[in-house]
Design a protein around this motif. Structure first.
Motif, PDB file in Angstrom:
ATOM      1  N   SER A  17      14.989  76.293 -33.438  1.00 11.94           N
ATOM      2  CA  SER A  17      16.340  76.424 -34.369  1.00 11.94           C
ATOM      3  C   SER A  17      16.177  75.794 -35.824  1.00 11.94           C
ATOM      4  N   ALA A  18      16.960  76.094 -36.799  1.00 13.21           N
ATOM      5  CA  ALA A  18      16.573  75.346 -37.974  1.00 13.21           C
ATOM      6  C   ALA A  18      17.888  75.709 -38.636  1.00 13.21           C
ATOM      7  N   SER A  19      18.300  74.898 -39.871  1.00 13.77           N
ATOM      8  CA  SER A  19      19.326  75.078 -40.849  1.00 13.77           C
ATOM      9  C   SER A  19      18.589  75.808 -41.893  1.00 13.77           C
ATOM     10  N   PHE A  20      19.697  76.863 -42.374  1.00 16.27           N
ATOM     11  CA  PHE A  20      18.948  77.806 -43.679  1.00 16.27           C
ATOM     12  C   PHE A  20      19.853  77.730 -44.450  1.00 16.27           C
ATOM     13  N   VAL A  21      19.352  78.183 -45.864  1.00 11.83           N
ATOM     14  CA  VAL A  21      19.957  78.716 -47.034  1.00 11.83           C
ATOM     15  C   VAL A  21      19.268  79.920 -47.341  1.00 11.83           C
ATOM     16  N   LEU A  22      19.962  81.043 -47.501  1.00 12.44           N
ATOM     17  CA  LEU A  22      19.497  82.414 -47.865  1.00 12.44           C
ATOM     18  C   LEU A  22      20.015  82.773 -49.174  1.00 12.44           C
ATOM     19  N   LYS A  23      19.423  82.892 -50.367  1.00 13.59           N
ATOM     20  CA  LYS A  23      19.935  83.709 -51.450  1.00 13.59           C
ATOM     21  C   LYS A  23      19.627  85.116 -51.594  1.00 13.59           C
ATOM     22  N   THR A  24      20.401  86.003 -51.911  1.00 15.31           N
ATOM     23  CA  THR A  24      19.708  87.422 -51.724  1.00 15.31           C
ATOM     24  C   THR A  24      20.416  87.721 -53.468  1.00 15.31           C
ATOM     25  N   VAL A  25      19.446  88.513 -54.054  1.00 12.33           N
ATOM     26  CA  VAL A  25      19.540  89.054 -55.476  1.00 12.33           C
ATOM     27  C   VAL A  25      19.489  90.380 -55.276  1.00 12.33           C
ATOM     28  N   ASP A  26      20.319  91.116 -55.772  1.00 19.02           N
ATOM     29  CA  ASP A  26      20.427  92.770 -56.062  1.00 19.02           C
ATOM     30  C   ASP A  26      21.266  93.057 -57.101  1.00 19.02           C
ATOM     31  N   ALA A  27      21.349  94.459 -57.377  1.00 17.94           N
ATOM     32  CA  ALA A  27      22.130  95.024 -58.402  1.00 17.94           C
ATOM     33  C   ALA A  27      23.554  94.732 -58.552  1.00 17.94           C
ATOM     34  N   GLN A  28      24.102  94.213 -57.195  1.00 16.01           N
ATOM     35  CA  GLN A  28      25.504  93.471 -57.528  1.00 16.01           C
ATOM     36  C   GLN A  28      25.585  91.741 -57.853  1.00 16.01           C
ATOM     37  N   SER A  34      24.690  79.903 -46.082  1.00 13.47           N
ATOM     38  CA  SER A  34      24.018  78.724 -45.489  1.00 13.47           C
ATOM     39  C   SER A  34      24.485  78.565 -43.956  1.00 13.47           C
ATOM     40  N   GLY A  35      23.536  78.094 -43.235  1.00 14.88           N
ATOM     41  CA  GLY A  35      23.952  78.090 -41.688  1.00 14.88           C
ATOM     42  C   GLY A  35      23.042  77.712 -40.927  1.00 14.88           C
ATOM     43  N   ALA A  36      22.919  78.135 -39.633  1.00 15.59           N
ATOM     44  CA  ALA A  36      21.823  77.658 -38.681  1.00 15.59           C
ATOM     45  C   ALA A  36      21.456  78.787 -37.842  1.00 15.59           C
ATOM     46  N   VAL A  37      20.183  78.830 -37.380  1.00 16.11           N
ATOM     47  CA  VAL A  37      19.846  79.890 -36.767  1.00 16.11           C
ATOM     48  C   VAL A  37      19.038  79.468 -35.661  1.00 16.11           C
ATOM     49  N   THR A  38      19.016  80.294 -34.376  1.00 18.05           N
ATOM     50  CA  THR A  38      18.319  79.743 -33.294  1.00 18.05           C
ATOM     51  C   THR A  38      17.454  80.999 -32.653  1.00 18.05           C
TER      52      THR A  38
END
Length: 225
Positions: A17-28, A34-38
């Motif tokens: 398990s881990a905490s995460f930050v996800l930044k998504t870059v697209d045309a929009q 942010s959150g946690a994944v297991t």
């Protein structure tokens, strides 16, 4: 997802398990969550998104559930194990052996050492048809980069992995940049992952986060791929 490249890696059979930050870059524009994944052995993944909108996601080998607890609303999609949804593929690609994600008919074209790293190139073959290539660069710690390309040579997906942390028998990247390309090799999206607090959870207890446990009265809508 284009049929010109192999399917996204499915959920790895690991426990972490881990905490995460996800930044998504697209045309929009740019979107950050942010959150946690297991990851749960057996091919399941639980995700709890904390910001900007609270949601929970449960990915199993045959089903994806996205749940919004504040609205008691769930979106449910079912699929064949060989065609998982293209979600979390960047994380899965950083943990599993790259070659294990390919169809069994695929052929190893090249295997050599370069600057102390192992470089491999595969011809991807599915149901007797050549669909593209996969090129990987690996250090002793794990994959440094993975690139999937169409048969024409145009890129389709590219994963670049940063420094790693050892969790049990697995090497987990703490940063990932995933670039996605439309037909013809035009980039249309980039994901930037950052992982912290990476641990192996206690196997005696179920994942306490983000498993989208639905109630009988939960409103459910069907997701179509």
């Amino acid at each position: 997802m284009s049929a010109a490249v192999p399917a996204a890696p499915s959920a790895p059979a690991v426990s972490l398990s881990a905490s995460f930050v996800l930044k998504t870059v697209d045309a929009q524009g740019t979107d950050t969550v942010s959150g946690a994944v297991t990851f749960i052995p057996g091919g399941e993944v639980c995700v709890a998104v904390k910001t900007p909108t609270v949601q929970e996601m449960h990915l199993s080998p045959r089903e994806l559930v996205i749940y919004y607890p504040e609205r008691d609303l769930a979106f449910v999609g079912r699929f064949e194990p060989s065609h998982p949804p293209p979600m979390l593929d960047a994380l899965a690609a950083g943990i599993v052996d790259p070659g294990s994600t390919l169809p069994s008919e695929s052929k190893l074209l090249e295997r050599r050492r370069e600057n102390g790293n192992l470089v491999t190139r595969w011809r991807v073959i599915a149901s007797g048809t050549e669909t593209g290539e996969m090129r990987t660069v690996e250090s002793r710690g794990g994959a440094i980069s993975i690139e999937l390309s169409e048969k024409s040579g145009k890129p389709q997906r590219r994963f670049t992995f940063g420094d790693r942390i050892r969790v049990g028998t697995h090497s987990v990247p703490r940063t990932i940049v995933a670039d996605y390309f439309a037909a013809g090799g035009v980039q249309n999206r980039e994901e930037q992952w950052s992982l912290t607090n990476v641990i192996a959870p206690d196997p005696r207890h179920p994942a306490p986060i983000g498993c989208a446990r639905l109630r009988p009265e939960t409103k459910i809508q069907t997701l179509q791929w």
